[in-house]
Design a protein around this motif. Structure first.
Motif, short mmCIF file in Angstrom:
data_model
loop_
_atom_site.label_atom_id
_atom_site.label_comp_id
_atom_site.label_asym_id
_atom_site.label_seq_id
_atom_site.Cartn_x
_atom_site.Cartn_y
_atom_site.Cartn_z
N SER A 156 48.17 13.73 83.08
CA SER A 156 48.51 15.20 83.93
C SER A 156 48.73 16.19 82.66
O SER A 156 48.57 17.48 83.05
CB SER A 156 49.77 15.23 84.65
N GLY A 157 48.88 15.75 81.45
CA GLY A 157 49.27 16.76 80.34
C GLY A 157 48.55 16.21 78.89
O GLY A 157 47.52 15.53 79.15
N VAL A 158 49.49 16.15 78.15
CA VAL A 158 49.16 15.53 76.54
C VAL A 158 50.04 14.51 76.31
O VAL A 158 51.21 14.82 76.09
CB VAL A 158 48.69 16.92 75.93
N LEU A 159 49.68 13.34 76.03
CA LEU A 159 50.72 12.52 75.35
C LEU A 159 50.11 11.91 74.24
O LEU A 159 48.96 11.49 74.05
CB LEU A 159 50.86 11.28 76.30
N LEU A 160 50.71 12.32 73.14
CA LEU A 160 50.55 11.97 71.65
C LEU A 160 51.09 10.82 71.11
O LEU A 160 52.20 10.63 71.61
CB LEU A 160 50.86 13.32 70.70
N ALA A 179 49.21 -5.16 70.81
CA ALA A 179 48.34 -4.01 70.30
C ALA A 179 47.75 -3.13 71.26
O ALA A 179 47.66 -3.54 72.44
CB ALA A 179 47.39 -4.56 69.47
N GLY A 180 47.49 -2.04 70.74
CA GLY A 180 46.97 -0.93 71.52
C GLY A 180 47.75 0.31 71.72
O GLY A 180 48.37 0.62 71.05
N HIS A 181 47.49 1.02 72.94
CA HIS A 181 48.18 2.27 73.07
C HIS A 181 48.32 2.62 74.67
O HIS A 181 47.63 1.87 75.32
CB HIS A 181 47.59 3.47 72.57
N VAL A 182 49.27 3.41 74.91
CA VAL A 182 49.33 3.89 76.25
C VAL A 182 48.14 4.30 76.82
O VAL A 182 47.59 5.48 76.27
CB VAL A 182 50.43 4.81 76.47
N PRO A 183 47.37 4.01 77.88
CA PRO A 183 46.09 4.43 78.58
C PRO A 183 46.30 6.18 78.74
O PRO A 183 47.20 6.26 79.44
CB PRO A 183 46.27 3.83 79.69
N GLY A 184 45.39 6.52 77.99
CA GLY A 184 45.14 8.08 78.16
C GLY A 184 45.71 8.86 77.03
O GLY A 184 45.55 9.96 76.77
#
Length: 273
Positions: A156-160, A179-184
């Motif tokens: 819904s916004g910007v997650l850096l 490993a990896g990152h939060v989707p989005g």
């Protein structure tokens, strides 16, 4: 800062030398520090004990933070300056926590110890034991995200994601269980906020960097809506530096304090490659 220290209302100066896997910050402080600077232990004073449920550097209990800040000599009527030797990326944790705790006049020494020395200022050696402070910790001065809030912002916004790019991409993971990152989430390594000398990029360059990442500065684009912005990293330390960089542009970003160390320990949370 040298002029402020020589003035009638000198700031409390905190030395937050720390880096992942490096444990000799106190010894470095004893060997040479900004005169009057008090050493702050990030692992034990700027975080609660680690756990899989809360992450590697959970927010400290407010009472514990208040006791620590008073040991450092922090007072309600005195400004605070924090520094380190890694471009402010660890000192920003103290900046963020004290502002979260309700102390409004907290700043990061741009360029840290290297800038102090490059300006020709002397260092002191040995321990610093200040007079106890009187600060009262009142949490809520900075916005905080939990895992659900971070997941929501990613859509819904910007997650850096303030970690190094290779960790975001899942190519390596030296510390956390997955490993990896939060989707989005959007990759935004916090080190890219800095020039080669460890100082912040100039405001024009910083604004361009974050605009390219989808962060709108309403002061520069009249009529544009400011997206809700959140930041995370490995454990909530370097993400605070990105929050500080955004604050210099007038953007109030929320910190996902548990960060990837909390997210990756929850098997119910997906990890994007």
């Amino acid at each position: 800062m040298a002029a402020a220290l020589a003035g009638g209302r000198p700031p409390v100066v905190l030395d937050v030398r720390w880096a992942l896997g490096v444990t000799d910050g106190r010894e470095q402080h004893r060997a040479g520090h900004v005169p009057g600077a008090v050493y702050v232990d990030l692992e034990t004073e700027l975080a609660a004990p680690p756990s899989a449920a809360a992450g590697r550097h959970p927010l400290p209990d407010p009472a514990d933070l208040q006791a620590a800040a008073r040991r450092w000599g922090v007072r309600a009527d005195r400004p605070v300056v924090v520094y380190d030797a890694v471009g402010g990326t660890s000192a920003a944790r103290a900046w963020w926590l004290l502002r979260w705790a309700g102390h409004e006049d907290v700043r990061i020494l741009d360029g840290g110890l290297a800038a102090w020395r490059a300006a020709g200022h002397a260092l002191d050696a040995g321990e610093v034991r200040p007079e106890p402070g009187d600060v009262v910790v009142t949490p809520g001065g900075m916005p905080v995200l939990d895992a659900d809030g971070a997941a929501g912002l990613a859509t819904s916004g910007v997650l850096l994601d303030a970690r190094a790019g290779e960790r975001y991409r899942g190519e390596v993971e030296p510390v956390d269980p997955r490993a990896g990152h939060v989707p989005g989430a959007v990759s935004a390594p916090t080190t890219d906020n800095l020039a080669a000398d460890g100082t912040f990029l100039d405001p024009v360059a910083l604004r361009a960097r974050f605009a390219a990442l989808g962060v709108v500065d309403p002061g520069r684009e009249p009529g544009a809506a400011r997206p809700t912005v959140g930041v995370y990293c490995g454990s909530g330390v370097t993400a605070a530096h990105e929050v500080a960089a955004l604050a210099t542009l007038g953007v109030d970003a929320a910190l996902y304090a548990g960060s990837w160390s909390q997210w990756s320990n929850d098997p119910a949370r997906p990890a994007a490659p």
